[in-house]
Design an enzyme around this catalytic site. Structure first.
Site, PDB file in Angstrom:
ATOM      1  N   ASP A  24       0.832  -1.206   0.000  1.00  0.00           N
ATOM      2  CA  ASP A  24       0.000   0.000   0.000  1.00  0.00           C
ATOM      3  C   ASP A  24       0.867   1.257   0.000  1.00  0.00           C
ATOM      4  OD1 ASP A  24      -2.362   1.412  -0.012  1.00  0.00           O
ATOM      5  OD2 ASP A  24      -2.738   1.195   2.139  1.00  0.00           O
ATOM      6  N   ASN A  72     -10.980  -2.619  -5.441  1.00  0.00           N
ATOM      7  CA  ASN A  72     -10.215  -1.630  -6.216  1.00  0.00           C
ATOM      8  C   ASN A  72     -10.858  -1.287  -7.564  1.00  0.00           C
ATOM      9  OD1 ASN A  72      -7.016  -2.839  -4.973  1.00  0.00           O
ATOM     10  ND2 ASN A  72      -8.177  -1.049  -4.296  1.00  0.00           N
TER      11      ASN A  72
HETATM   12  C1  IPE Z   1      -5.519  -2.788  -0.150  1.00  0.00           C
HETATM   13  O1  IPE Z   1      -5.168  -1.464  -0.337  1.00  0.00           O
HETATM   14  C2  IPE Z   1      -5.513  -3.513  -1.459  1.00  0.00           C
HETATM   15  C3  IPE Z   1      -4.210  -3.717  -2.074  1.00  0.00           C
HETATM   16  C4  IPE Z   1      -3.058  -3.401  -1.556  1.00  0.00           C
HETATM   17  C5  IPE Z   1      -4.235  -4.347  -3.353  1.00  0.00           C
HETATM   18  P1  IPE Z   1      -6.261  -0.310  -0.522  1.00  0.00           P
HETATM   19  O2  IPE Z   1      -5.497   0.943  -0.662  1.00  0.00           O
HETATM   20  O3  IPE Z   1      -7.197  -0.670  -1.603  1.00  0.00           O
HETATM   21  O4  IPE Z   1      -7.045  -0.380   0.865  1.00  0.00           O
HETATM   22  P2  IPE Z   1      -7.921   0.705   1.625  1.00  0.00           P
HETATM   23  O5  IPE Z   1      -8.957   1.194   0.650  1.00  0.00           O
HETATM   24  O6  IPE Z   1      -7.006   1.799   2.041  1.00  0.00           O
HETATM   25  O7  IPE Z   1      -8.496  -0.034   2.798  1.00  0.00           O
HETATM   26  C1  IPE Z   2      -1.468   0.266  -3.411  1.00  0.00           C
HETATM   27  O1  IPE Z   2      -1.311   1.639  -3.392  1.00  0.00           O
HETATM   28  C2  IPE Z   2      -1.811  -0.278  -4.771  1.00  0.00           C
HETATM   29  C3  IPE Z   2      -3.199  -0.749  -4.894  1.00  0.00           C
HETATM   30  C4  IPE Z   2      -4.080  -0.809  -3.938  1.00  0.00           C
HETATM   31  C5  IPE Z   2      -3.627  -1.197  -6.198  1.00  0.00           C
HETATM   32  P1  IPE Z   2      -2.547   2.640  -3.385  1.00  0.00           P
HETATM   33  O2  IPE Z   2      -2.902   2.954  -4.783  1.00  0.00           O
HETATM   34  O3  IPE Z   2      -3.645   2.132  -2.540  1.00  0.00           O
HETATM   35  O4  IPE Z   2      -1.874   3.910  -2.712  1.00  0.00           O
HETATM   36  P2  IPE Z   2      -2.517   4.917  -1.670  1.00  0.00           P
HETATM   37  O5  IPE Z   2      -3.069   4.103  -0.541  1.00  0.00           O
HETATM   38  O6  IPE Z   2      -3.574   5.673  -2.393  1.00  0.00           O
HETATM   39  O7  IPE Z   2      -1.373   5.768  -1.251  1.00  0.00           O
HETATM   40 MG    MG Z   3      -4.132   2.348  -0.595  1.00  0.00          MG
END
Ligand code: IPE
Ligand code: IPE
Ligand code: MG
Length: 246
Positions: A24, A72
Site C-alpha cells: 500500500d 479496487n
Molecule cells: C488494499 O489497499 C488492497 C491492495 C493493496 C491491493 P487499498 O489501498 O485498496 O485499501 P484501503 O482502501 O485503504 O483499505
Molecule cells: C497500493 O497503493 C496499490 C493498490 C491498492 C492497487 P494505493 O494505490 O492504494 O496507494 P494509496 O493508498 O492511495 O497511497
Molecule cells: Mg491504498
C-alpha cells in the site's frame, strides 16, 4: 491453506515460512512528488521485483502479495486500466526474472472478472514457472476474502445438495480446501506498508494467527532491508495460538 493442526506455541526466534504483504501507498508516494498516481504504481512494480528477489535471498519459502482487490474496481477507470496494464506488463516481462529467482508464480483471485488476455497470460506464466522451487510467489489479483469465503460456502452447499457430502462432515479442513488458497500454508507474518493499520479484506480466514507488522514505509520505497526488519520483528514475537506460551 494448511490442513495441519496449528503448530505448538513457540517462544519466538522461528523463521516465517510464509510472508504476506499488503502493498500500500503507491498513490501517496506519487502525490508527495507531484506525480500522477500511475507513477507510484510503476515504482510499486519495481518494488515487487526487489522484494521477490530479496525474499528468495532471505530464504523465505512462500511470499504472497496483494496487488488488486475486488474493491479496487471502485477506483477511477483510468487508474484501473493503468493497473491492469502494469499487470499485463509484469506477467510478460518478469518471467525471466522469476526464473532467475527460482520463483513459482500463482495468481490468486477471481479470474472471471479479468480481461481474457490477462487470464491467458496468467495461465502461461504459471505454466512456465511451475517447475521452479526456490520460492512460491502468490500474487492476489481481483481478490477479496469475503467473496472467497462465500464462494467456498456455496461450493460446499452445492456438494451437500448433490449428496456428495453431509453437512455434519464439514470441518475447517474441508472448508480450507475450497478456498482460493487451497494448498498454501497460512501466512506466519502479514506486513502492511504505508502506515495504514487494517486488513482491507485480505486473507481473513488464513490470517487467523498471523503476526501483523505495520510499517510506515510507502510500498514504492520498500525493499529487502524493510523485509528483513519485519522478519526481525516477527522473531521477537511470541506465538501462543490461544495457549499460555513459554
Ligand atoms: C488494499 O489497499 C488492497 C491492495 C493493496 C491491493 P487499498 O489501498 O485498496 O485499501 P484501503 O482502501 O485503504 O483499505
Ligand atoms: C497500493 O497503493 C496499490 C493498490 C491498492 C492497487 P494505493 O494505490 O492504494 O496507494 P494509496 O493508498 O492511495 O497511497
Ligand atoms: Mg491504498
Amino acid at each position: 491453506m494448511s490442513t495441519a493442526p496449528l503448530p505448538a506455541a513457540s517462544g519466538g526466534a522461528s523463521e516465517p515460512h510464509h510472508v504476506a504483504i499488503i502493498m500500500d501507498g503507491n498513490g501517496r508516494w506519487a502525490k508527495a512528488r507531484g506525480l500522477p498516481r500511475v507513477a507510484g504504481h510503476r515504482r510499486g512494480a519495481d518494488a515487487v521485483r526487489r522484494v521477490v528477489r530479496g525474499a528468495g535471498e532471505l530464504g523465505i519459502p512462500v511470499l504472497t502479495l496483494f496487488a488488486f482487490s475486488t474493491e479496487n474496481w471502485a477506483r477511477p477507470p483510468d487508474e484501473v486500466s493503468d493497473l491492469m496494464g502494469l499487470l499485463r506488463h509484469y506477467l510478460r516481462s518478469e518471467l525471466d526474472e522469476l526464473r532467475k529467482n527460482g520463483a513459482r508464480l500463482r495468481v490468486i483471485g477471481n479470474r472471471e472478472g479479468l480481461a481474457p488476455d490477462i487470464v491467458r497470460d496468467i495461465a502461461e506464466a504459471e505454466k512456465l514457472t511451475q517447475g521452479n522451487n526456490r520460492i512460491d510467489v502468490n500474487i492476489c489479483v481481483n481478490y477479496g476474502s469475503r467473496a472467497e469465503i462465500v464462494r467456498a460456502a456455496r461450493a460446499l452447499a452445492q456438494r451437500v445438495a448433490a449428496g456428495e457430502l453431509t453437512a455434519d462432515s464439514i470441518d475447517e479442513n474441508t472448508f480450507e480446501r475450497e478456498l482460493l488458497t487451497a494448498g498454501v500454508p497460512d501466512p506466519d507474518l502479514l506486513i502492511r506498508t504505508s502506515g495504514e493499520q487494517r486488513i482491507s479484506n485480505f486473507l481473513l480466514w488464513q490470517c487467523a494467527y498471523s503476526e501483523l507488522v505495520f510499517v510506515d514505509t510507502l510500498w514504492p520505497d520498500f525493499g529487502k532491508e524493510h523485509l528483513e526488519q519485519a522478519v526481525a520483528e516477527f522473531r521477537r514475537r511470541e506465538r501462543r495460538y490461544g495457549g499460555v506460551g513459554s
